[in-house]
Design a protein around this motif. Structure first.
Motif, PDB file in Angstrom:
ATOM      1  N   TRP A  52       0.834  -1.200   0.000  1.00  0.00           N
ATOM      2  CA  TRP A  52       0.000   0.000   0.000  1.00  0.00           C
ATOM      3  C   TRP A  52       0.864   1.243   0.000  1.00  0.00           C
ATOM      4  O   TRP A  52       1.676   1.449   0.893  1.00  0.00           O
ATOM      5  N   GLN A  64      -2.346   6.646  -2.602  1.00  0.00           N
ATOM      6  CA  GLN A  64      -3.589   5.931  -2.294  1.00  0.00           C
ATOM      7  C   GLN A  64      -3.809   4.806  -3.310  1.00  0.00           C
ATOM      8  O   GLN A  64      -4.872   4.679  -3.929  1.00  0.00           O
ATOM      9  N   TYR A 103      -7.341   3.609  -5.369  1.00  0.00           N
ATOM     10  CA  TYR A 103      -8.485   3.636  -4.444  1.00  0.00           C
ATOM     11  C   TYR A 103      -9.529   4.662  -4.862  1.00  0.00           C
ATOM     12  O   TYR A 103     -10.729   4.378  -4.858  1.00  0.00           O
ATOM     13  N   GLY A 117      -6.052   1.703   2.222  1.00  0.00           N
ATOM     14  CA  GLY A 117      -7.189   2.603   2.284  1.00  0.00           C
ATOM     15  C   GLY A 117      -6.815   3.856   3.060  1.00  0.00           C
ATOM     16  O   GLY A 117      -5.791   3.911   3.736  1.00  0.00           O
ATOM     17  N   ILE A 169      -8.576  -1.307   5.623  1.00  0.00           N
ATOM     18  CA  ILE A 169      -9.027  -2.269   4.610  1.00  0.00           C
ATOM     19  C   ILE A 169      -7.914  -3.275   4.392  1.00  0.00           C
ATOM     20  O   ILE A 169      -6.760  -2.895   4.169  1.00  0.00           O
ATOM     21  N   LYS A 180     -10.880  -7.047  -1.241  1.00  0.00           N
ATOM     22  CA  LYS A 180     -10.768  -6.155  -0.093  1.00  0.00           C
ATOM     23  C   LYS A 180     -11.666  -6.711   1.011  1.00  0.00           C
ATOM     24  O   LYS A 180     -12.759  -7.209   0.758  1.00  0.00           O
ATOM     25  N   THR A 195     -13.376  -5.621   4.617  1.00  0.00           N
ATOM     26  CA  THR A 195     -13.722  -4.509   5.503  1.00  0.00           C
ATOM     27  C   THR A 195     -14.452  -5.062   6.727  1.00  0.00           C
ATOM     28  O   THR A 195     -14.858  -6.223   6.759  1.00  0.00           O
TER      29      THR A 195
END
Length: 325
Positions: A43, A48, A65, A284, A289, A309, A311
């Motif tokens: 990430w 992002q 994202y 995220g 995430i 993903k 969540t």
């Protein structure tokens, strides 16, 4: 005696607490995110974006994202891409593991081709059947990555090694006698480094000196061996949350285990609609995430190879660290 309004408040608080206890996570596919052998999610907080690779296609992928879109490129002239790491201070340059070389490639995150700039370093020239597998940067920006045999039996021919490289220095061996070098994670609070050799069926912790980058005192903290070889789950990629819990991907188990490394206890089993779970990374805007890569090896049916993903985990992790060269 409670007044009705006070009772209502307490009842609402109780129900909220119970809902919190039973709150379930949600697994969703990213759009157009297929990778035949997806791996190495990283990430990038500044952009992002989630970067990852399709190893056997020499593919680089970027999930944006804000656009909810995946961009794909091929590393020009290469057949393998074991990992992708953004370079500190060079927004369009990345370190990519191609065969046994670590290449610097130029990619704007959109174009369908990534251009090779130069070779940063190479290892194991005597082992033509080896390739780079998983690699990450530690919180100080140092390179840690390992190799594996990709032609033949990695469980028999343990020719892989785990390496460390620091800007301005030489490549050095951290561990030999490795079958499939895989997951890596660091915990600065606990001063620990975690590492997976898939062929050992376990996660090891090391005491880690963050100033020198030296790992010592290996200890098994999570064991995936079962009652017989047929029951072995294969640990693959690894990430860590801000509370020090590990997330261990299982290549043939359709599961990521959330593990407390202090006790070895499984805190949660995150289930997926495909078997070959390769790795994960938190991302995220709020780093809450969990992005998860998968594979479609050995004729696995759809949705194998999809990137997901997750969540609702009520956990946060860390953004990836850029490689300092």
């Amino acid at each position: 005696m409670l007044h009705l309004s006070e009772f209502s408040v307490r009842f609402a608080l109780l129900m909220g607490f119970l809902c919190g206890l039973t709150m379930s996570y949600k697994v969703e596919p990213l759009p157009d995110s297929y990778a035949g052998l997806g791996e190495g999610p990283h990430w990038d907080a500044e952009r992002q974006s989630l970067y990852y690779v399709d190893i056997e296609a020499a593919g680089l992928l970027r999930y944006d994202y804000n656009q909810n879109k995946v961009y794909k490129a091929k590393v020009e002239g290469e057949s393998l891409a074991g990992f992708v790491l953004p370079i500190e201070g060079k927004p369009q340059e990345f370190a990519v593991g191609c065969g046994r070389r670590v290449l610097i490639v130029n990619w704007d995150g959109i174009a369908p081709v990534a251009k090779v700039v130069r070779t940063l370093f190479e290892v194991q020239k005597e082992y033509e059947s080896n390739r780079w597998n998983d690699a990450k940067t530690d919180p100080k920006g140092r390179f840690f990555g390992g190799t594996m045999r990709y032609i033949g039996d990695e469980f028999v021919h343990r020719h892989g090694e785990l390496y460390k490289w620091t800007a301005g220095g030489q490549i050095s061996v951290v561990k030999s006698d490795v079958g499939i070098s895989n997951g890596l994670a660091w915990d600065e609070k606990a001063k620990k480094f975690y590492y997976i050799d898939t062929t050992d069926y376990e996660v090891k912790s090391y005491d880690f000196d963050f100033e020198t980058g030296v790992a010592t005192n290996p200890k098994v903290v999570f064991n995936l061996r079962k009652t017989s070889p047929k029951d072995h789950l294969l640990p693959d990629g690894l990430t860590i949350d801000s509370e020090g819990n590990l997330y261990v991907a299982t290549f043939n188990g359709a599961t990521i285990f959330k593990v407390d490394p202090n006790t070895g206890k499984v805190l949660l089993e995150i289930k997926f609609p495909t078997k070959q779970i390769t790795s994960s990374a938190f991302g995220g805007p709020n780093l809450d995430i969990l992005y998860v890569t998968t594979a479609a090896k050995f004729d696995q049916p759809s949705p194998a190879g999809t990137t997901y993903k997750v969540t609702g985990l009520n956990a946060t992790g860390y953004a990836g660290t850029n490689l300092k060269i």
